[in-house]
Scaffold this active site. Structure first.
Site, PDB file in Angstrom:
ATOM      1  CE  LYS A 192      -0.852   0.528   4.950  1.00 38.47           C
ATOM      2  NZ  LYS A 192      -1.734   0.905   6.005  1.00 38.47           N
ATOM      3  CB  SER A 231      -3.289   8.802   8.904  1.00 32.10           C
ATOM      4  OG  SER A 231      -2.336   8.771   9.923  1.00 32.10           O
TER       5      SER A 231
END
Ligand code: ADP
Length: 164
Positions: A41, A128
């Site tokens: 990712k 986040s």
């Protein structure tokens, strides 16, 4: 020296992360906050180098250091002579994957253990990803991000929006 590593994406660092870093710094002689570059990712908002800079801007504690690691965490811990990984636990949903990772890391490096810090009540909902989502709608982020990086996040989001 009792060294602990606090690994994560930190894309970007939030007040939830800062809370864990300060508590870990009080518990261990040295804490290495490590931006992990995950091959699977990799398309974050900030590059790993930018994330590192944002971390450095956000927190100044004597026994806290910062780094980037592109390899296996269990190996990195060996190189750093660290026997402890620090993780923050927000909700039950974090628990399953974090315990799985802790067991795998312990298998790869039997000297390595994982210590969990429960999230401070104030930051249980904070991630986040939530911050990035809010930033796209120009929400006020002062309660979620260190003030030193507020402008960096705003301008990065604006820059990305322009390219779309
Ligand atoms: P995220 O993108 O979900 O914020 P990171 O990979 O940057 O996750 O997080 C690194 C570590 O910090 C993980 O152990 C995660 O559980 C923990 N963490 C993240 N946000 C918080 C928070 N608000 N409170 C406590 N721990 C947190």
């Amino acid at each position: 020296m009792k060294t602990a590593i606090y690994p994560g994406s930190f894309d970007p660092v939030t007040l939830g992360h800062i809370n864990i870093i300060k508590r870990a710094a009080a518990a261990f002689e040295k804490v290495i906050v490590c931006v992990m570059v995950n091959a699977a990712k990799d398309s974050g908002l900030f590059t790993p180098e930018e994330r590192l800079e944002l971390l450095k801007k956000s927190i100044h504690v004597d026994n806290v250091e910062f780094d980037i690691n592109r390899g296996l965490l269990a190996e990195y811990a060996k190189q750093q002579n660290a026997r402890v990984l620090v993780k923050g636990l927000r909700a039950v949903s974090d628990y399953e994957s974090e315990v799985q990772m802790a067991l795998i890391n312990g298998k790869l490096n039997p000297d390595l253990d994982t210590v969990f810090f429960p999230s401070s009540e104030k930051y249980t909902y904070l991630s986040s990803s939530v911050v990035k989502e809010l930033a796209r709608y120009h929400a006020d982020l002062t309660e979620f991000l260190p003030r030193e990086i507020l402008e960096d996040v705003k301008s990065k989001i604006a820059e990305k929006e322009k390219c779309r």
